[in-house]
Design an enzyme around this catalytic site. Structure first.
Site, PDB file in Angstrom:
ATOM      1  N   GLU A 100       0.886  -1.153   0.000  1.00  0.00           N
ATOM      2  CA  GLU A 100       0.000   0.000   0.000  1.00  0.00           C
ATOM      3  C   GLU A 100       0.927   1.206   0.000  1.00  0.00           C
ATOM      4  O   GLU A 100       1.590   1.487   0.993  1.00  0.00           O
ATOM      5  CB  GLU A 100      -0.868  -0.060   1.259  1.00  0.00           C
ATOM      6  CG  GLU A 100      -2.135   0.714   1.138  1.00  0.00           C
ATOM      7  CD  GLU A 100      -2.166   1.811   2.135  1.00  0.00           C
ATOM      8  OE1 GLU A 100      -1.898   2.957   1.715  1.00  0.00           O
ATOM      9  OE2 GLU A 100      -2.445   1.547   3.307  1.00  0.00           O
ATOM     10  N   CYS A 115      -2.178   8.574   3.752  1.00  0.00           N
ATOM     11  CA  CYS A 115      -2.055   7.966   2.426  1.00  0.00           C
ATOM     12  C   CYS A 115      -3.301   8.281   1.601  1.00  0.00           C
ATOM     13  O   CYS A 115      -3.267   8.240   0.375  1.00  0.00           O
ATOM     14  CB  CYS A 115      -1.843   6.473   2.551  1.00  0.00           C
ATOM     15  SG  CYS A 115      -3.029   5.645   3.596  1.00  0.00           S
TER      16      CYS A 115
HETATM   17  P1  NDP Z   1       9.479   4.468   3.517  1.00  0.00           P
HETATM   18  O1  NDP Z   1       8.993   3.751   2.333  1.00  0.00           O
HETATM   19  O2  NDP Z   1      10.882   4.930   3.542  1.00  0.00           O
HETATM   20  O3  NDP Z   1       9.302   3.579   4.815  1.00  0.00           O
HETATM   21  C1  NDP Z   1       8.153   2.798   5.074  1.00  0.00           C
HETATM   22  C2  NDP Z   1       8.551   1.643   5.964  1.00  0.00           C
HETATM   23  O4  NDP Z   1       9.512   0.851   5.296  1.00  0.00           O
HETATM   24  C3  NDP Z   1       9.200   2.090   7.251  1.00  0.00           C
HETATM   25  O5  NDP Z   1       8.844   1.212   8.273  1.00  0.00           O
HETATM   26  C4  NDP Z   1      10.666   1.964   6.932  1.00  0.00           C
HETATM   27  O6  NDP Z   1      11.469   1.790   8.055  1.00  0.00           O
HETATM   28  C5  NDP Z   1      10.653   0.708   6.105  1.00  0.00           C
HETATM   29  N1  NDP Z   1      11.799   0.522   5.271  1.00  0.00           N
HETATM   30  C6  NDP Z   1      12.417   1.440   4.502  1.00  0.00           C
HETATM   31  N2  NDP Z   1      13.451   0.855   3.844  1.00  0.00           N
HETATM   32  C7  NDP Z   1      13.469  -0.438   4.216  1.00  0.00           C
HETATM   33  C8  NDP Z   1      14.288  -1.543   3.901  1.00  0.00           C
HETATM   34  N3  NDP Z   1      15.293  -1.428   3.061  1.00  0.00           N
HETATM   35  N4  NDP Z   1      14.011  -2.727   4.461  1.00  0.00           N
HETATM   36  C9  NDP Z   1      12.991  -2.859   5.321  1.00  0.00           C
HETATM   37  N5  NDP Z   1      12.172  -1.845   5.668  1.00  0.00           N
HETATM   38  C10 NDP Z   1      12.414  -0.651   5.121  1.00  0.00           C
HETATM   39  O7  NDP Z   1       8.500   5.587   3.770  1.00  0.00           O
HETATM   40  P2  NDP Z   1       8.572   6.726   4.869  1.00  0.00           P
HETATM   41  O8  NDP Z   1       7.856   6.208   6.063  1.00  0.00           O
HETATM   42  O9  NDP Z   1       9.928   7.256   5.099  1.00  0.00           O
HETATM   43  O10 NDP Z   1       7.754   7.796   4.102  1.00  0.00           O
HETATM   44  C11 NDP Z   1       8.254   8.263   2.871  1.00  0.00           C
HETATM   45  C12 NDP Z   1       7.138   8.561   1.949  1.00  0.00           C
HETATM   46  O11 NDP Z   1       6.281   7.433   1.800  1.00  0.00           O
HETATM   47  C13 NDP Z   1       6.235   9.647   2.433  1.00  0.00           C
HETATM   48  O12 NDP Z   1       6.779  10.896   2.217  1.00  0.00           O
HETATM   49  C14 NDP Z   1       5.030   9.360   1.609  1.00  0.00           C
HETATM   50  O13 NDP Z   1       5.204   9.853   0.338  1.00  0.00           O
HETATM   51  C15 NDP Z   1       4.971   7.857   1.558  1.00  0.00           C
HETATM   52  N6  NDP Z   1       4.080   7.293   2.566  1.00  0.00           N
HETATM   53  C16 NDP Z   1       2.972   6.643   2.165  1.00  0.00           C
HETATM   54  C17 NDP Z   1       2.115   6.128   3.097  1.00  0.00           C
HETATM   55  C18 NDP Z   1       0.921   5.355   2.743  1.00  0.00           C
HETATM   56  O14 NDP Z   1       0.174   5.015   3.648  1.00  0.00           O
HETATM   57  N7  NDP Z   1       0.694   4.976   1.527  1.00  0.00           N
HETATM   58  C19 NDP Z   1       2.311   6.314   4.523  1.00  0.00           C
HETATM   59  C20 NDP Z   1       3.524   6.984   4.836  1.00  0.00           C
HETATM   60  C21 NDP Z   1       4.352   7.427   3.875  1.00  0.00           C
HETATM   61  P3  NDP Z   1      12.299   3.010   8.684  1.00  0.00           P
HETATM   62  O15 NDP Z   1      11.325   3.946   9.226  1.00  0.00           O
HETATM   63  O16 NDP Z   1      13.113   2.346   9.715  1.00  0.00           O
HETATM   64  O17 NDP Z   1      13.097   3.598   7.570  1.00  0.00           O
END
Ligand code: NDP
Length: 689
Positions: free
Chosen positions: A263, A302
């Site tokens: 998602e 989101c």
């Molecule tokens: P990310 O995609 O960076 O992170 C989402 C999750 O993935 C976090 O728990 C993060 O952990 C984890 N993650 C990131 N890289 C890895 C990896 N290599 N291996 C395992 N887990 C990983 O999104 P962000 O939360 O930083 O948000 C960035 C952007 O995503 C926002 O600006 C927005 O555009 C979008 N977003 C979309 C959402 C939705 O519901 N569709 C919700 C929130 C954000 P960690 O925090 O430790 O990096």
């Protein structure tokens, strides 16, 4: 940040293999409200092999001694426990920059999802750990080879990687479904707000309700976890499209066909239909909805509205009304009651959102916001991660890129003027797949035309007008009973949606065999399977004593004209097919026939055991079909067979323990032809609680 706050801030702990892990400080987490360091992650490495082993052995075993019904009760109790302790969660949630209003969605919305899944379990799932998905159907001519589908819990672990914006709801909306299905899970929240998820897991653990190994928590990164998964596991992801794309192609996930449900960020839109004039109530609703979606959670949802589709002739009116509304939003420290919009969840997010805003400004003009030194409430908030609600107007909605491609995950939206409704539909699809869209219209004809076109590109379509506005749950709220997730850019995944969400954590198998074999496997009587008859009427047996397949073949009854006349007079149903000899002769049946409801009532008269007994109530019937007409002079009889038993652990209003028994009923005529077929639903007394 003060040095003392760095030293004093607590170290968060992972909950791995039944133990809280972490003493040494790792990464510092700063409050987005004032920049103070509030927590540290832990520095100790997690042994993911041990964590998986624990989930697969202890976690699975503790979930499998339960069944759908007892897990549903457990979800309800967990929801109650969280609500009883919600104030501690609200206090922690303020640290994420969220106002109380924002936190309500996360905390009470999370608990509400547990309640919703508790009720899905109780209403829609059987006792045991196997779902018989559809009625078995014959595959051969002699009725001894049937086919059907069953679902069983996947034997692995659900790994949930969550976003920072809903630290509690994000965990619970996934946990509720995997828990009900019977799968243990390992939750990895986004690091920046993981302290709130940790607080929630602590409460769940302290409640004493969580079966051992059913929920583990990772603070920090997932290390080699994804490389250790196998084909019985499931991964769900919420976050950015780029991380989703990266994780989805982990070789181990591809090689083992591990389901990966994503998602991702999505460029949701709201459409003001051309029939809505600026002085109508719908216009106000549109303005309110857009403003709310821009500012709730500081636009970090989101589902937030990023693209605002409006008729070309409404640009001025919409700009003015939205600007006036956004200007009233007080921004600052969410501890203050007067604050309506809090901070972004982290400083990294602020940097990211401002960069995306700059990129958006290359293809749009500023209508409101993005001012230097906008007013902030609360001491120290000038050091926080705040952004002013900002409204843009697209220079050319048909151009490539811009707001159709760039997501600023904050309080920022772009107005996109359209020429006609077909143009609006085309622009909506330019988001390449979104979680949700709202159509505001007064005209059902517009809804009829537009919604199917929008449905191809959006996971949910919310139609808003004055009639629905008082009860509407809003554009931005995913509901447990409705599917959440959208195609294409939105990740292509699906979550929630009631029972659908549970099935993501179960494996479907087609089964084939004789009716008796299928009855044994599914725990449900399949017609043609072995039945058991005795001198004791099945209605005289307690819930515990009834066997699946226990059956009663009744005596016969010949249907007379008097029956039809009496039933017609009693019910007032004088339909020509029962009373008009000439019209009935001209009909496809060529004669008068008995009312279908008479056949039902007569069948009940044949199979009911009238004396007081363990059957407490008849609460409905399912799958009713009238198959063969019953003319005057036909002779009918009924077969009643115990088909399904569900022990919900409930008490009757008088405090008696009871269970649900579903009976298969077949009414036949003198030629052994099926006349009517249905299931009746009864409540039957249990001898023991
Ligand atoms: P990310 O995609 O960076 O992170 C989402 C999750 O993935 C976090 O728990 C993060 O952990 C984890 N993650 C990131 N890289 C890895 C990896 N290599 N291996 C395992 N887990 C990983 O999104 P962000 O939360 O930083 O948000 C960035 C952007 O995503 C926002 O600006 C927005 O555009 C979008 N977003 C979309 C959402 C939705 O519901 N569709 C919700 C929130 C954000 P960690 O925090 O430790 O990096």
């Amino acid at each position: 940040m003060s040095p003392s706050s760095v030293l004093q801030s607590p170290v968060l702990q992972s909950f791995i293999a039944g133990e809280w892990l972490g003493k040494q400080a790792g990464q510092a987490l700063a409050s987005p409200v004032n920049g103070e360091v509030i927590y540290h992650t832990h520095a100790e490495a997690i042994d993911f092999g041990c964590s998986l082993e624990f989930a697969r052995t202890k976690g699975r075993a503790s979930l499998m001694v339960m069944d759908f019904q007892s897990r549903a009760s457990c979800l309800r109790d967990l929801g109650k426990y969280l609500l009883e302790h919600k104030e501690s969660l609200y206090a922690t949630s303020l640290l994420t920059g969220a106002t109380r209003n924002d936190s309500w969605v996360d905390i009470e919305g999370g608990a509400g999802t547990l309640f919703a899944y508790a009720s899905v379990g109780r209403r829609e799932l059987p006792s045991g750990n196997l779902i018989h998905e559809d009625d078995a159907f014959p595959l051969g001519r002699d009725g001894q080879f049937f086919g059907s589908h069953i679902l069983v819990p996947r034997q692995g672990v659900a790994v949930h990687i969550n976003a920072f914006n809903f630290p509690i709801w994000g965990m619970l909306e996934k946990f509720a479904a995997n828990f009900l299905a019977g799968m243990p899970c390992i939750v990895k929240p986004a690091t920046s707000t993981s302290y709130l998820t940790e607080a929630c897991v602590r409460l769940m653990q302290e409640s004493g309700l969580l079966p051992e190994g059913s929920l583990q928590l990772i603070i920090g990164r997932t290390g080699d976890l994804l490389d250790r998964l196998d084909g019985q596991d499931v991964v769900t992801f919420t976050g950015s499209a780029s991380t989703a794309a990266k994780l989805k192609i982990t070789p181990n996930i591809i090689n083992n066909s591990i389901p990966f449900n994503a998602e991702a960020d999505s460029l949701n839109c709201a459409i003001l239909a051309p029939d809505v004039s600026a002085d109508s109530p719908e216009f106000d609703l549109f303005i309110k909805e857009v403003a709310r979606e821009m500012t709730v959670k500081a636009g970090q949802k989101c589902t937030a509205i990023r693209r605002v589709m409006i008729p070309e002739n409404q640009v001025q009116a919409v700009s003015e009304r939205l600007t006036a509304r956004l200007a009233k939003v007080s921004i600052g420290d969410p501890h203050l009651d007067t604050v309506r919009m809090g901070a972004l969840a982290s400083f990294e997010q602020k940097v990211d959102v401002l960069a995306q805003l700059e990129a958006l400004l290359k293809s749009s003009q500023l209508v409101y916001g993005h001012e230097d030194g906008f007013e902030l409430l609360g001491k120290g908030s000038e050091k926080g991660a705040f952004i002013q609600p900002t409204l843009l107007l697209s220079n050319d909605p048909d151009a490539e890129g811009g707001a159709h491609d760039i997501e600023a995950f904050g309080p920022i939206s772009t107005l996109m003027p359209y020429k006609n409704i077909d143009h609006a539909i085309a622009l909506a699809a330019r988001g390449k797949g979104s979680l949700v869209t709202t159509l505001v219209t007064q005209d059902p004809e517009i809804a009829r035309k537009v919604v199917p076109a929008l449905a191809a590109w959006h996971g949910r379509v919310h139609i808003l007008n004055e009639a629905s506005s008082k009860e509407s749950t809003g554009h931005g709220s995913p509901l447990p009973m409705l599917k959440h997730g959208g195609p294409g850019r939105a990740g292509g995944g699906e979550e929630l949606g009631g029972i659908r969400g549970v099935k993501h954590y179960m494996q479907r198998a087609a089964i084939q065999g004789s009716p008796t074999m299928l009855s044994a496997v599914t725990g449900e009587y399949v017609r043609g399977g072995e039945t058991y008859e005795s001198d004791v009427h099945p209605f005289r047996r307690y819930f515990e004593d009834l066997r699946i397949g226990e059956s009663l073949l009744t005596h016969r009854r010949t249907v007379t004209e008097t029956d039809i006349v009496n039933f017609g007079c009693l019910s007032g149903d004088h339909f020509y097919m029962h009373f008009d000899d000439i019209a009935a002769r001209d009909s496809q049946f060529e004669q008068r026939i008995a009312h279908g409801y008479f056949v039902l009532s007569a069948a009940a008269g044949l199979f009911v055991s009238p004396g007081e007994g363990p059957v407490l109530a008849n609460y409905g019937l399912d799958t009713l079909r009238f198959i063969t007409p019953v003319p005057i002079g036909d002779t009918i009889r009924a077969r009643l067979t115990c088909k399904r038993k569900i022990d919900q652990g409930k008490l009757s209003p008088k405090g008696e323990p009871q269970g649900v028994v579903v009976w298969d009923v077949q009414v036949t005529n003198q030629h052994e032809e099926l006349v009517a077929s249905y299931d009746i639903l009864t409540l039957v007394k249990k001898q023991f609680v």
